[in-house]
Write a protein that holds these residues in place. Structure first.
Motif, PDB file in Angstrom:
ATOM      1  N   ASN A   1      44.530  34.224  45.072  1.00 33.62           N
ATOM      2  CA  ASN A   1      43.926  33.783  43.815  1.00 33.62           C
ATOM      3  C   ASN A   1      42.457  33.413  44.004  1.00 33.62           C
ATOM      4  N   ALA A   2      42.136  32.797  45.141  1.00 29.89           N
ATOM      5  CA  ALA A   2      40.737  32.448  45.409  1.00 29.89           C
ATOM      6  C   ALA A   2      39.884  33.703  45.571  1.00 29.89           C
ATOM      7  N   LEU A   3      40.415  34.708  46.271  1.00 30.58           N
ATOM      8  CA  LEU A   3      39.678  35.960  46.456  1.00 30.58           C
ATOM      9  C   LEU A   3      39.463  36.664  45.111  1.00 30.58           C
ATOM     10  N   ARG A   4      40.507  36.689  44.254  1.00 34.15           N
ATOM     11  CA  ARG A   4      40.369  37.292  42.922  1.00 34.15           C
ATOM     12  C   ARG A   4      39.306  36.558  42.110  1.00 34.15           C
ATOM     13  N   ASN A   5      39.312  35.245  42.210  1.00 35.90           N
ATOM     14  CA  ASN A   5      38.387  34.438  41.429  1.00 35.90           C
ATOM     15  C   ASN A   5      36.937  34.731  41.789  1.00 35.90           C
ATOM     16  N   HIS A   6      36.704  35.147  43.035  1.00 35.92           N
ATOM     17  CA  HIS A   6      35.345  35.455  43.482  1.00 35.92           C
ATOM     18  C   HIS A   6      35.102  36.965  43.575  1.00 35.92           C
ATOM     19  N   SER A   7      36.016  37.746  42.964  1.00 37.51           N
ATOM     20  CA  SER A   7      35.882  39.210  42.927  1.00 37.51           C
ATOM     21  C   SER A   7      35.748  39.811  44.318  1.00 37.51           C
ATOM     22  N   LEU A   8      36.503  39.244  45.259  1.00 38.58           N
ATOM     23  CA  LEU A   8      36.504  39.739  46.635  1.00 38.58           C
ATOM     24  C   LEU A   8      37.760  40.572  46.893  1.00 38.58           C
ATOM     25  N   PRO A   9      37.728  41.486  47.873  1.00 36.19           N
ATOM     26  CA  PRO A   9      38.916  42.312  48.167  1.00 36.19           C
ATOM     27  C   PRO A   9      40.139  41.444  48.493  1.00 36.19           C
TER      28      PRO A   9
ATOM     29  N   HIS B   1      41.171  41.577  34.688  1.00 30.77           N
ATOM     30  CA  HIS B   1      40.319  41.123  35.786  1.00 30.77           C
ATOM     31  C   HIS B   1      40.001  39.629  35.690  1.00 30.77           C
ATOM     32  N   ASP B   2      40.418  38.973  34.611  1.00 33.30           N
ATOM     33  CA  ASP B   2      40.123  37.557  34.390  1.00 33.30           C
ATOM     34  C   ASP B   2      40.978  36.709  35.328  1.00 33.30           C
ATOM     35  N   ALA B   3      40.354  35.981  36.223  1.00 33.92           N
ATOM     36  CA  ALA B   3      41.078  35.187  37.219  1.00 33.92           C
ATOM     37  C   ALA B   3      41.186  33.715  36.819  1.00 33.92           C
ATOM     38  N   THR B   4      40.817  33.371  35.602  1.00 36.51           N
ATOM     39  CA  THR B   4      40.878  31.972  35.171  1.00 36.51           C
ATOM     40  C   THR B   4      42.265  31.646  34.619  1.00 36.51           C
ATOM     41  N   PHE B   5      42.521  30.346  34.440  1.00 39.53           N
ATOM     42  CA  PHE B   5      43.818  29.878  33.984  1.00 39.53           C
ATOM     43  C   PHE B   5      43.647  28.993  32.751  1.00 39.53           C
ATOM     44  N   ASN B   6      44.783  28.698  32.121  1.00 35.82           N
ATOM     45  CA  ASN B   6      44.836  27.744  31.010  1.00 35.82           C
ATOM     46  C   ASN B   6      43.995  28.183  29.815  1.00 35.82           C
ATOM     47  N   ASN B   7      43.933  29.491  29.567  1.00 40.73           N
ATOM     48  CA  ASN B   7      43.277  29.978  28.362  1.00 40.73           C
ATOM     49  C   ASN B   7      43.897  31.306  27.960  1.00 40.73           C
ATOM     50  N   VAL B   8      43.636  31.728  26.718  1.00 37.09           N
ATOM     51  CA  VAL B   8      44.198  32.983  26.208  1.00 37.09           C
ATOM     52  C   VAL B   8      43.112  34.019  25.978  1.00 37.09           C
TER      53      VAL B   8
ATOM     54  N   LEU C   1      52.904  39.492  42.297  1.00 40.34           N
ATOM     55  CA  LEU C   1      53.313  40.643  41.503  1.00 40.34           C
ATOM     56  C   LEU C   1      52.107  41.501  41.119  1.00 40.34           C
ATOM     57  N   CYS C   2      51.322  41.028  40.178  1.00 45.14           N
ATOM     58  CA  CYS C   2      50.150  41.743  39.669  1.00 45.14           C
ATOM     59  C   CYS C   2      49.433  40.783  38.728  1.00 45.14           C
ATOM     60  N   PRO C   3      48.246  41.123  38.236  1.00 48.87           N
ATOM     61  CA  PRO C   3      47.578  40.223  37.294  1.00 48.87           C
ATOM     62  C   PRO C   3      48.434  39.957  36.059  1.00 48.87           C
ATOM     63  N   MET C   4      48.522  38.691  35.680  1.00 46.30           N
ATOM     64  CA  MET C   4      49.204  38.301  34.445  1.00 46.30           C
ATOM     65  C   MET C   4      48.148  37.940  33.420  1.00 46.30           C
TER      66      MET C   4
ATOM     67  N   LEU D   1      53.204  48.209  38.896  1.00 44.48           N
ATOM     68  CA  LEU D   1      52.687  47.335  37.847  1.00 44.48           C
ATOM     69  C   LEU D   1      51.180  47.128  37.995  1.00 44.48           C
ATOM     70  N   LYS D   2      50.452  47.363  36.919  1.00 45.91           N
ATOM     71  CA  LYS D   2      49.009  47.085  36.878  1.00 45.91           C
ATOM     72  C   LYS D   2      48.745  45.680  36.355  1.00 45.91           C
ATOM     73  N   PHE D   3      49.492  45.299  35.341  1.00 48.77           N
ATOM     74  CA  PHE D   3      49.414  43.935  34.827  1.00 48.77           C
ATOM     75  C   PHE D   3      50.641  43.669  33.971  1.00 48.77           C
ATOM     76  N   VAL D   4      50.949  42.385  33.803  1.00 48.48           N
ATOM     77  CA  VAL D   4      52.017  41.973  32.906  1.00 48.48           C
ATOM     78  C   VAL D   4      51.402  41.092  31.827  1.00 48.48           C
ATOM     79  N   ILE D   5      52.041  41.077  30.671  1.00 49.49           N
ATOM     80  CA  ILE D   5      51.538  40.342  29.514  1.00 49.49           C
ATOM     81  C   ILE D   5      52.510  39.224  29.186  1.00 49.49           C
ATOM     82  N   THR D   6      51.984  38.034  28.970  1.00 51.96           N
ATOM     83  CA  THR D   6      52.817  36.924  28.528  1.00 51.96           C
ATOM     84  C   THR D   6      52.308  36.415  27.195  1.00 51.96           C
ATOM     85  N   GLY D   7      53.227  36.025  26.338  1.00 53.96           N
ATOM     86  CA  GLY D   7      52.854  35.525  25.017  1.00 53.96           C
ATOM     87  C   GLY D   7      54.017  34.787  24.388  1.00 53.96           C
ATOM     88  N   GLY D   8      53.804  34.313  23.181  1.00 53.51           N
ATOM     89  CA  GLY D   8      54.850  33.582  22.463  1.00 53.51           C
ATOM     90  C   GLY D   8      54.728  32.088  22.601  1.00 53.51           C
ATOM     91  N   ALA D   9      54.133  31.614  23.701  1.00 48.92           N
ATOM     92  CA  ALA D   9      53.921  30.191  23.963  1.00 48.92           C
ATOM     93  C   ALA D   9      53.007  30.093  25.175  1.00 48.92           C
TER      94      ALA D   9
END
Length: 618
Positions: free
Chosen positions: A318-326, A390-397, A368-371, A346-354
């Motif tokens: 997660n830290a590497l993703r956050n800094h766009s590193l391999p 590509h968004d590595a942040t949390f707690n937002n939509v 798994l893959c980016p959520m 899987l390229k990405f998974v989508i979560t919603g509803g809450a």
């Protein structure tokens, strides 16, 4: 179907005993595909068949079947003649589907053979339906359904979907395509706080959402090659608009079922995920929380070194993703097993509803893959905001979807002000619904005269311009101290406990801290009971054990400390409900949201006990 007899261990009078239990598993074929041209031909003929049977443009057809290819074929067949599908969750009971049929003044209903007994029991109270359509899967007519079919046939003309298709092919009519402002469908909400409401969604609304998400997501997909696994209820706006976007843009859609997703639930074949090997998959937070708990239980049974390496790898990736590193090199070293379990594509998974919990999203991103988290509602045709893969942040939509304009509005009673970047989320644009069926007063309360839809959600802008959903306005509760707590946000946090299957936080103005009703998966009771040194004979007995309740509360307090909750957000008391909450027993909506009034009524005695423990008189 494959039937197996298995020896299972159950606790009887405090002792583990072996007993024989019969299990039924599905045996599935490979996926069979229809081309887009074949779908166009089939749905055109289907629409012509509806017309031949006397259903006119703007007539309504209730779709009361599980997520499947047939669901979408029926919907697009109706669209081809400007008819309006009426969605009804296939888990709705008799009163729910009867309400949808009668309120919508439906001309027909489409069911799976399994639901024919429900139709037989309520058919004398159906007011406007003139035709019944149905389909059955490869297993044929389930037990008891043939008799119900004959009862229904005595009251209504009954046709299989293929028979209607053949009728239309023999009696072709030109397609009568709808205008943008025409109503596309009547989509019933899941009814978390009362009777479901019929939401009138236009064709313009559906296509504006599809076009809006296309501007965001196109660079991450390979059209004509990528595959989506669709298994969530198509009667829920999240699954419906994602399916429609795939059809709009040329992505293949393979249909599955929650009961056959994994290899464990099938025999002599692979589960839906490993058979289809999708690139994109949807889920609601309850699904992802369950997957996370299953992963971590496996990890926590490993050695100290393996656990240390796994948790360290999650943080590092997660830290590497956050800094766009391999970071892909870690997949083959640490996470290959979990990724192979989902087909490995899987390229990405989508979560919603809450809202999704940060720790759940962090684990999915790594193992798994980016959520990506999306935010939407039925009244906005599905989508309002979404993160990008590509968004590595949390707690937002993520950022608002291009199909709407968005603003925050003051909620002074809760001390939220738009000037501070907080408030109720209001949206406006072509995707906003056309009103509630038969309820103009509620429509006027929900949509302003100048077109702003009041979502009821409390939002906050991040420094990067993303939207964070803090809670629902109706779920913000003022405590005795005058401060507010956000029930849904607290529930998402407390679900970090590996022992918690679900939780309903309770608070009101008499309390200085909230309390909660906790739902624990019976399969996990043994582990927690052994850890706490509590003997028991059955789940109901241990749910009432003071020692067990203290052990669960201690675990939840540890979760609160780990997630930085304040004292007023820390649970003062809990009680355990031994019955798993589910749509089938009325404790959850079909979209897996809590039905708070029903849970409170079912646990009235336990709530009274907690109130007394907290010094509150009811």
């Amino acid at each position: 179907m494959v039937v197996e007899d298995k020896q299972v261990q159950v606790k009887v009078d405090g002792k583990m005993e072996s007993t024989l239990k019969r299990w039924t598993f599905s045996k599935l074929s490979e996926y069979k595909w229809m081309t887009y041209n074949e779908v166009v031909d089939y749905t055109t003929n289907l629409g012509a068949g509806f017309r031949k049977l006397g259903i006119e443009p703007k007539g309504r057809i209730v779709i009361y079947v599980p997520t499947s290819r047939e669901w979408q074929l029926c919907a697009f067949g109706a669209f081809s003649q400007s008819m309006q599908p009426v969605t009804a969750y296939d888990t709705l009971g008799e009163s729910g589907v009867l309400h949808a049929m009668n309120e919508a003044a439906a001309d027909a209903i489409f069911v799976k053979a399994d639901q024919m007994p429900i139709l037989a029991r309520i058919m004398d109270d159906i007011k406007t339906v003139k035709h019944v359509f149905y389909f059955q899967d490869a297993y044929g007519m389930p037990d008891g359904c043939a008799e119900a079919l004959e009862k229904v046939r005595a009251r209504f003309p009954v046709h299989t979907l293929d028979e209607v298709h053949d009728l239309g092919r023999a009696n072709p009519v030109a397609r009568q395509l709808p205008a943008g402002d025409d109503i596309a469908l009547v989509m019933y909400t899941s009814g978390s706080t009362g009777s479901p409401k019929g939401v009138l969604i236009s064709h313009q609304g559906i296509i504006s959402v599809a076009g809006g998400i296309h501007l965001f997501i196109a660079p991450y997909l390979d059209y004509g090659t990528d595959v989506l696994l669709s298994y969530l209820p198509l009667s829920h706006v999240l699954a419906f608009f994602v399916d429609v976007y795939c059809i709009y843009s040329g992505i293949r859609v393979g249909y599955g079922s929650p009961r056959t997703l994994t290899d464990e639930s099938v025999r002599e074949c692979r589960g839906d995920i490993r058979e289809l090997r999708p690139m994109v998959m949807l889920g609601v937070p309850q699904v992802w929380s369950t997957i996370r708990a299953g992963m971590l239980k496996q990890v926590n049974r490993s050695s100290w070194l393996v656990r240390k390496l796994f948790y360290g790898a999650v943080e590092l990736k997660n830290a590497l993703r956050n800094h766009s590193l391999p970071h892909q090199f870690m997949d083959n070293i640490v996470f290959k097993k979990t990724q192979d379990a989902t087909g490995g594509r899987l390229k990405f998974v989508i979560t919603g509803g809450a809202p999704i919990n940060r720790d759940v999203q962090k684990l999915m991103n790594a193992a798994l893959c980016p959520m990506i988290q999306g935010y939407g509602m039925t009244e906005a045709s599905g989508l309002l905001a979404v993160q990008l893969p590509h968004d590595a942040t949390f707690n937002n939509v993520g950022a608002p979807c291009p199909s709407v304009e968005m603003k925050l509005v003051d909620v002074p009673e809760a001390n939220y002000y738009a000037g501070d970047g907080k408030g109720e989320v209001w949206v406006r644009g072509p995707s906003v619904f056309r009103g509630y069926l038969g309820n103009d007063e509620l429509t006027r309360e929900t949509v302003t005269e100048d077109g702003w839809l009041k979502t009821g959600d409390i939002g906050q802008w991040t420094a990067q311009g993303q939207l964070a959903i803090i809670d629902r306005r109706k779920n913000l509760v003022k405590l005795a101290s005058g401060e507010y707590v956000a029930l849904e946000a607290l529930e998402a946090t407390y679900k970090n406990s590996l022992y918690i299957h679900n939780i309903c936080v309770v608070a009101d103005g008499r309390m200085v801290q909230p309390c909660a009703i906790v739902n624990i998966d019976p399969q996990q009771i043994d582990q927690l009971a052994d850890k706490a040194g509590v003997a028991y004979r059955n789940p109901s007995e241990i749910a009432a054990s003071p020692e067990f309740v203290r052990a669960v509360l201690a675990d939840l307090h540890a979760v609160a400390r780990h997630n930085g909750l304040t004292k007023l957000e820390t649970l003062a008391a809990i009680r355990v409900d031994a019955e798993l909450w589910a749509p089938e027993n009325g404790k959850l909506t079909p979209a897996m949201k809590l039905k708070r009034p029903e849970i409170a009524a079912h646990n009235h005695t336990q709530l009274m006990e907690m109130y007394a423990q907290m010094g509150i008189s009811d």
